[in-house]
Design an enzyme around this catalytic site. Sequence first.
Site, PDB file in Angstrom:
ATOM      1  N   TYR A 168     -12.381  -1.702  -3.708  1.00  0.00           N
ATOM      2  CA  TYR A 168     -13.034  -1.845  -2.307  1.00  0.00           C
ATOM      3  C   TYR A 168     -14.354  -1.465  -2.199  1.00  0.00           C
ATOM      4  CZ  TYR A 168      -8.377  -2.147   0.118  1.00  0.00           C
ATOM      5  OH  TYR A 168      -7.250  -2.686   0.692  1.00  0.00           O
ATOM      6  N   PHE A 189     -15.586   4.685   6.616  1.00  0.00           N
ATOM      7  CA  PHE A 189     -14.197   4.982   6.346  1.00  0.00           C
ATOM      8  C   PHE A 189     -13.835   4.899   4.826  1.00  0.00           C
ATOM      9  CE2 PHE A 189     -14.329   0.426   7.653  1.00  0.00           C
ATOM     10  CZ  PHE A 189     -13.770  -0.271   6.515  1.00  0.00           C
ATOM     11  N   ASN A 241      -2.143   0.451   6.398  1.00  0.00           N
ATOM     12  CA  ASN A 241      -1.718  -0.718   7.145  1.00  0.00           C
ATOM     13  C   ASN A 241      -0.997  -1.768   6.238  1.00  0.00           C
ATOM     14  OD1 ASN A 241      -3.565  -1.802   5.653  1.00  0.00           O
ATOM     15  ND2 ASN A 241      -4.787  -2.665   6.985  1.00  0.00           N
ATOM     16  N   LYS A 244       0.762  -1.157   0.136  1.00  0.00           N
ATOM     17  CA  LYS A 244      -0.016  -0.215   0.197  1.00  0.00           C
ATOM     18  C   LYS A 244       0.878   1.114   0.110  1.00  0.00           C
ATOM     19  CE  LYS A 244      -4.155  -2.205   2.135  1.00  0.00           C
ATOM     20  NZ  LYS A 244      -5.066  -2.025   3.196  1.00  0.00           N
ATOM     21  N   ARG A 251      -2.739 -14.232   4.532  1.00  0.00           N
ATOM     22  CA  ARG A 251      -3.464 -13.537   5.690  1.00  0.00           C
ATOM     23  C   ARG A 251      -2.374 -13.625   6.863  1.00  0.00           C
ATOM     24  NH1 ARG A 251      -7.646 -10.139   4.017  1.00  0.00           N
ATOM     25  NH2 ARG A 251      -8.508 -10.485   6.169  1.00  0.00           N
ATOM     26  N   GLU A 304      -9.723 -10.339  -7.832  1.00  0.00           N
ATOM     27  CA  GLU A 304      -8.615  -9.354  -7.828  1.00  0.00           C
ATOM     28  C   GLU A 304      -7.478  -9.767  -8.785  1.00  0.00           C
ATOM     29  OE1 GLU A 304      -8.005  -9.352  -3.542  1.00  0.00           O
ATOM     30  OE2 GLU A 304     -10.182  -8.678  -3.098  1.00  0.00           O
ATOM     31  N   HIS A 310      -2.342  -5.146   1.496  1.00  0.00           N
ATOM     32  CA  HIS A 310      -3.725  -5.991   1.331  1.00  0.00           C
ATOM     33  C   HIS A 310      -3.341  -7.557   0.971  1.00  0.00           C
ATOM     34  CE1 HIS A 310      -7.360  -7.269  -0.527  1.00  0.00           C
ATOM     35  NE2 HIS A 310      -6.840  -7.470  -1.565  1.00  0.00           N
ATOM     36  N   THR A 327      -5.847  -6.650  10.543  1.00  0.00           N
ATOM     37  CA  THR A 327      -5.932  -5.572   9.911  1.00  0.00           C
ATOM     38  C   THR A 327      -5.519  -4.469  10.945  1.00  0.00           C
ATOM     39  OG1 THR A 327      -8.109  -6.368   9.126  1.00  0.00           O
ATOM     40  CG2 THR A 327      -7.918  -4.064   8.924  1.00  0.00           C
ATOM     41  N   ARG A 376       2.188  -6.309   9.090  1.00  0.00           N
ATOM     42  CA  ARG A 376       1.310  -5.056   9.368  1.00  0.00           C
ATOM     43  C   ARG A 376       1.795  -4.931  11.305  1.00  0.00           C
ATOM     44  NH1 ARG A 376      -4.410  -6.883   7.428  1.00  0.00           N
ATOM     45  NH2 ARG A 376      -4.445  -5.605   5.458  1.00  0.00           N
TER      46      ARG A 376
HETATM   47  P1  ATP Z   1      -7.416  -5.679   2.982  1.00  0.00           P
HETATM   48  O1  ATP Z   1      -8.889  -5.824   2.429  1.00  0.00           O
HETATM   49  O2  ATP Z   1      -6.900  -4.155   2.620  1.00  0.00           O
HETATM   50  O3  ATP Z   1      -6.528  -6.932   2.822  1.00  0.00           O
HETATM   51  P2  ATP Z   1      -8.540  -6.537   5.514  1.00  0.00           P
HETATM   52  O4  ATP Z   1      -9.156  -7.586   4.840  1.00  0.00           O
HETATM   53  O5  ATP Z   1      -7.567  -6.919   6.675  1.00  0.00           O
HETATM   54  O6  ATP Z   1      -7.515  -5.592   4.597  1.00  0.00           O
HETATM   55  P3  ATP Z   1     -10.959  -5.116   5.382  1.00  0.00           P
HETATM   56  O7  ATP Z   1     -12.128  -5.160   6.557  1.00  0.00           O
HETATM   57  O8  ATP Z   1     -11.194  -5.824   4.173  1.00  0.00           O
HETATM   58  O9  ATP Z   1      -9.619  -5.500   6.046  1.00  0.00           O
HETATM   59  O10 ATP Z   1     -10.858  -3.513   5.227  1.00  0.00           O
HETATM   60  C1  ATP Z   1     -10.243  -3.054   4.148  1.00  0.00           C
HETATM   61  C2  ATP Z   1      -9.112  -2.081   4.327  1.00  0.00           C
HETATM   62  O11 ATP Z   1     -10.047  -0.916   5.035  1.00  0.00           O
HETATM   63  C3  ATP Z   1      -8.234  -2.310   5.572  1.00  0.00           C
HETATM   64  O12 ATP Z   1      -7.085  -3.084   5.164  1.00  0.00           O
HETATM   65  C4  ATP Z   1      -7.739  -0.520   5.883  1.00  0.00           C
HETATM   66  O13 ATP Z   1      -6.963  -0.367   5.051  1.00  0.00           O
HETATM   67  C5  ATP Z   1      -9.342  -0.219   5.860  1.00  0.00           C
HETATM   68  N1  ATP Z   1     -10.047  -0.113   7.004  1.00  0.00           N
HETATM   69  C6  ATP Z   1     -10.613  -1.348   7.717  1.00  0.00           C
HETATM   70  N2  ATP Z   1     -11.213  -1.078   8.707  1.00  0.00           N
HETATM   71  C7  ATP Z   1     -10.975   0.386   9.081  1.00  0.00           C
HETATM   72  C8  ATP Z   1     -11.394   1.401   9.912  1.00  0.00           C
HETATM   73  N3  ATP Z   1     -12.109   1.073  10.784  1.00  0.00           N
HETATM   74  N4  ATP Z   1     -10.716   2.590   9.697  1.00  0.00           N
HETATM   75  C9  ATP Z   1      -9.975   3.052   8.607  1.00  0.00           C
HETATM   76  N5  ATP Z   1      -9.815   2.147   7.850  1.00  0.00           N
HETATM   77  C10 ATP Z   1     -10.035   0.908   7.785  1.00  0.00           C
HETATM   78 MG    MG Z   2     -10.273  -7.157   3.277  1.00  0.00          MG
END
Ligand code: ATP
Ligand code: MG
Length: 140
Positions: free
Chosen positions: A51, A59, A114, A11, A87, A128, A117, A93, A104
């Site tokens: 996304y 967010f 973070n 990222k 993962r 994807e 992805h 996350t 992370r």
């Molecule tokens: P990713 O999809 O990026 O691999 P993830 O699957 O661990 O991450 P998701 O729940 O899919 O987490 O959220 C997607 C992304 O949105 C997170 O990686 C983070 O960058 C952002 N995000 C998630 N939760 C929050 C939050 N509460 N506040 C701000 N940003 C958030």
């Molecule tokens: Mg995700």
Amino acid sequence: MAIERTFSIVKPDATRRNLTGAINALIEKSGLRIVAQKRIHMTKAQAETFYGVHKARPFFGSLVAFMTSGPVVVQVLEGENAVAKYREVMGATNPANAAPGTIRKEFAESIEANSAHGSDSLENAAIEIAFFFSGLEIVG
Ligand code: ATP
Ligand code: MG
């Protein structure tokens, strides 16, 4: 266990701090192979589509702004159980909850910025990967 492919993004917070190689080292140490990789600057439309599942979240706007704030490195990772394994390599996350040694925990700045992805299912991994790569760009 089966050989799988998963989709990864280094990222913008990580490319900005010159951490692509450090993240790739953790990926390769885990046994996963980087079978495709390119550096791109995501458009707003690409980030919104990518996304899209989070569109209703508070967010979402901030997440799209972050993901388009600088270059990212998109990757295809291959190996045994690649989706679940990556993962684990990434960690939770929220970096505050991530285990030591994960991407992370070591590198993330915040729950949003973070650093990495990784796809959350084999089905989403295929979607994807196809969104960012042609078959010719993936060399296993
Ligand atoms: P990713 O999809 O990026 O691999 P993830 O699957 O661990 O991450 P998701 O729940 O899919 O987490 O959220 C997607 C992304 O949105 C997170 O990686 C983070 O960058 C952002 N995000 C998630 N939760 C929050 C939050 N509460 N506040 C701000 N940003 C958030
Ligand atoms: Mg995700």
